[in-house]
Design an enzyme around this catalytic site. Structure first.
Site, PDB file in Angstrom:
ATOM      1  N   SER A  61       0.828  -1.205   0.000  1.00  0.00           N
ATOM      2  CA  SER A  61       0.000   0.000   0.000  1.00  0.00           C
ATOM      3  C   SER A  61       0.861   1.254   0.000  1.00  0.00           C
ATOM      4  CB  SER A  61      -0.880  -0.002   1.262  1.00  0.00           C
ATOM      5  OG  SER A  61      -1.496   1.269   1.432  1.00  0.00           O
ATOM      6  N   LYS A 121       2.143  -3.306   6.772  1.00  0.00           N
ATOM      7  CA  LYS A 121       2.580  -3.343   5.371  1.00  0.00           C
ATOM      8  C   LYS A 121       4.097  -3.100   5.294  1.00  0.00           C
ATOM      9  CE  LYS A 121      -1.381  -4.101   3.336  1.00  0.00           C
ATOM     10  NZ  LYS A 121      -1.665  -5.416   2.745  1.00  0.00           N
ATOM     11  N   TYR A 140      -2.009  -0.559  10.894  1.00  0.00           N
ATOM     12  CA  TYR A 140      -2.265  -1.211   9.596  1.00  0.00           C
ATOM     13  C   TYR A 140      -1.098  -0.934   8.649  1.00  0.00           C
ATOM     14  CZ  TYR A 140      -3.573  -1.351   4.730  1.00  0.00           C
ATOM     15  OH  TYR A 140      -3.536  -1.551   3.376  1.00  0.00           O
TER      16      TYR A 140
HETATM   17  C1  WQD Z   1     -10.034   9.590   0.622  1.00  0.00           C
HETATM   18  C2  WQD Z   1     -10.387  11.049   0.839  1.00  0.00           C
HETATM   19  C3  WQD Z   1     -10.888  11.605   3.104  1.00  0.00           C
HETATM   20  C4  WQD Z   1     -14.626   9.371   3.433  1.00  0.00           C
HETATM   21  C5  WQD Z   1      -7.317   4.748   2.775  1.00  0.00           C
HETATM   22  C6  WQD Z   1      -6.301   4.050   3.595  1.00  0.00           C
HETATM   23  C7  WQD Z   1      -5.210   3.514   2.704  1.00  0.00           C
HETATM   24  C8  WQD Z   1      -5.800   2.675   1.601  1.00  0.00           C
HETATM   25  C9  WQD Z   1      -6.880   3.405   0.837  1.00  0.00           C
HETATM   26  C10 WQD Z   1      -5.495   0.388   2.229  1.00  0.00           C
HETATM   27  C11 WQD Z   1      -9.758  11.601   2.118  1.00  0.00           C
HETATM   28  C12 WQD Z   1     -12.102  11.823   2.198  1.00  0.00           C
HETATM   29  C13 WQD Z   1     -13.448   9.901   2.932  1.00  0.00           C
HETATM   30  C14 WQD Z   1     -15.720  10.231   3.737  1.00  0.00           C
HETATM   31  C15 WQD Z   1     -14.389  12.109   3.034  1.00  0.00           C
HETATM   32  N1  WQD Z   1      -6.301   1.465   2.138  1.00  0.00           N
HETATM   33  N2  WQD Z   1     -13.351  11.244   2.737  1.00  0.00           N
HETATM   34  N3  WQD Z   1     -15.560  11.581   3.517  1.00  0.00           N
HETATM   35  O1  WQD Z   1      -7.672   7.743   3.500  1.00  0.00           O
HETATM   36  O2  WQD Z   1      -6.752   8.124   1.141  1.00  0.00           O
HETATM   37  O3  WQD Z   1      -6.716   5.845   2.125  1.00  0.00           O
HETATM   38  O4  WQD Z   1      -7.849   3.868   1.816  1.00  0.00           O
HETATM   39  O5  WQD Z   1      -4.388   0.256   1.806  1.00  0.00           O
HETATM   40  O6  WQD Z   1      -4.349   2.751   3.496  1.00  0.00           O
HETATM   41  O7  WQD Z   1      -5.737   4.996   4.465  1.00  0.00           O
HETATM   42  O8  WQD Z   1      -8.880   6.845   1.424  1.00  0.00           O
HETATM   43  O9  WQD Z   1     -11.246   6.820   0.764  1.00  0.00           O
HETATM   44  O10 WQD Z   1     -10.677   6.877   3.256  1.00  0.00           O
HETATM   45  O11 WQD Z   1     -10.318   8.911   1.845  1.00  0.00           O
HETATM   46  O12 WQD Z   1     -14.276  13.332   2.856  1.00  0.00           O
HETATM   47  O13 WQD Z   1     -16.820   9.804   4.189  1.00  0.00           O
HETATM   48  O14 WQD Z   1     -11.794  11.165   0.994  1.00  0.00           O
HETATM   49  O15 WQD Z   1     -10.785  12.654   4.047  1.00  0.00           O
HETATM   50  O16 WQD Z   1      -9.374  12.929   1.876  1.00  0.00           O
HETATM   51  P1  WQD Z   1      -7.485   7.261   2.098  1.00  0.00           P
HETATM   52  P2  WQD Z   1     -10.355   7.311   1.854  1.00  0.00           P
END
Ligand code: WQD
Length: 338
Positions: A124, A153, A149
């Site tokens: 990741s 990795k 988590y």
């Molecule tokens: C993306 C953006 C949120 C939800 C995560 C893990 C990473 C990987 C992928 C495993 C951010 C914003 C989100 C919501 C929002 N997983 N958001 N409202 O955090 O980049 O990565 O998933 O490997 O390890 O950390 O992805 O989709 O959670 O968030 O505004 O209800 O969307 O703040 O900016 P992220 P995400």
């Protein structure tokens, strides 16, 4: 090749199995259904018009893992199995360290015992930590994380790399950015249990009426529209990246090599909302809330190594990601049955 897909009933695993089968590989799935459903395997069999051997047990059990390798001959392993919720890992670190490391120990031991020397590992972009310059480069050091988590990795990459160097393995470490989307048929897709942590499944659950509205976690970041930017990659492009890694692994000079799997193009939260509304015609009501702890303003991939060394690059657009997600979600409002 006969490929053992560990975690093959999961979101990325199931899409990868479809592409492996379509490319003529034999596949066996092992999954404990901790974060997946048997229905997903049945849907993959329907998509590939095939029977896929399925073994249901926890890979943390070294005896069951050994028994599987003693009974079957595998040419390669793709290891997707693991817990992956960042927030949960902060609350329950031991659950994450035990599961995500013990499963790897079992697999590596059985692979070494039975001479299975090819491994593709689901890593990741989280291993780049909070300090790395963007776009993220595979050569960046030190690898680190702000959550257990992510540390699993980093540790898995280190453990797998050491074993590879000692034991004649060839390993591709695939660092995913933000996987989204679904197979174009709409029959397999992302099916998070409970309230989705991630942006795209939350948007699609709002669109299908399971959630009232989206909360945008902050719009005061130093970005063009004030919301965080991420490198969203279509799960079909991601699956193709696994196939490319597998089919190039014997040519790899190094015993272990990391590859970014991303588009190289960042998209903001508001940009994703707009793309979803444009691609589907479904309005997504949202409100802006406070920032979410741990979120970085901008992360995205430099995908040039995978392009140059694996002959792989993404083909799907943000609109494809939204349209394909919607086709899956609207056909399966509650996700997989069962
Ligand atoms: C993306 C953006 C949120 C939800 C995560 C893990 C990473 C990987 C992928 C495993 C951010 C914003 C989100 C919501 C929002 N997983 N958001 N409202 O955090 O980049 O990565 O998933 O490997 O390890 O950390 O992805 O989709 O959670 O968030 O505004 O209800 O969307 O703040 O900016 P992220 P995400």
């Amino acid at each position: 090749m006969h490929v053992l897909v560990a975690g093959g009933a999961g979101f990325i695993g199931s899409h990868t199995v479809v592409q492996l089968k379509n490319a003529g590989h034999d596949v066996t799935i092992v999954d404990d259904f901790d974060n997946s459903k048997a229905t997903a395997v049945a849907r993959v069999e329907a998509l590939t018009d095939s029977h896929i051997p399925l073994h249901v047990f926890d890979l943390c059990d070294p005896d069951k893992t050994e028994a599987l390798f003693a009974a079957e001959r595998f040419d390669a392993v793709i290891h997707f199995a693991g817990h992956k919720a960042v927030g949960e890992s902060v609350q329950e670190p031991l659950k994450y360290y035990k599961n995500n490391l013990d499963s790897t120990f079992s697999l590596l031991r059985a692979m070494a015992t039975h001479g299975v020397r090819r491994l593709v590992f689901s890593s990741s972009a989280t291993v780049y930590g909070d300090e790395s310059p963007q776009p993220s480069q595979e050569t960046y050091r030190p690898l680190q994380s702000s959550n257990p988590y992510g540390w699993t990795k980093v540790m898995n990459e280190q453990i797998i790399g050491d074993v590879a160097r000692a034991g004649g393995f060839k390993v591709a470490l695939l660092r995913y950015f933000n996987p989204v989307g679904a197979h174009a048929s709409g029959t397999i897709g992302e099916d998070p249990q409970g309230i989705p942590n991630n942006l795209m499944p939350f948007i699609s659950q709002v669109a299908v009426g399971r959630r009232d509205k989206l909360t945008v976690f902050g719009d005061d970041y130093d970005t063009a529209d004030g919301t965080c930017e991420r490198d969203y990659i279509h799960v079909e492009d991601l699956a193709a990246g696994h196939l490319a890694a597998l089919e190039h692994i014997d040519e790899m000079v190094e015993p272990v090599r990391a590859f970014n799997l991303g588009t190289g193009v960042p998209t903001s939260v508001l940009g994703m909302i707009k793309a979803f509304e444009t691609a589907t015609g479904v309005p997504i009501p949202y409100e802006v809330g406070p920032r979410r702890a741990g979120d970085l303003p901008v992360t995205f991939a430099d995908p040039s190594r995978a392009r140059d060394e694996l002959g792989w690059q993404t083909a799907k657009s943000i609109e494809d990601m939204c349209a394909d997600t919607w086709r899956w979600q609207s056909a399966n409002p509650q996700g997989y049955p069962g």
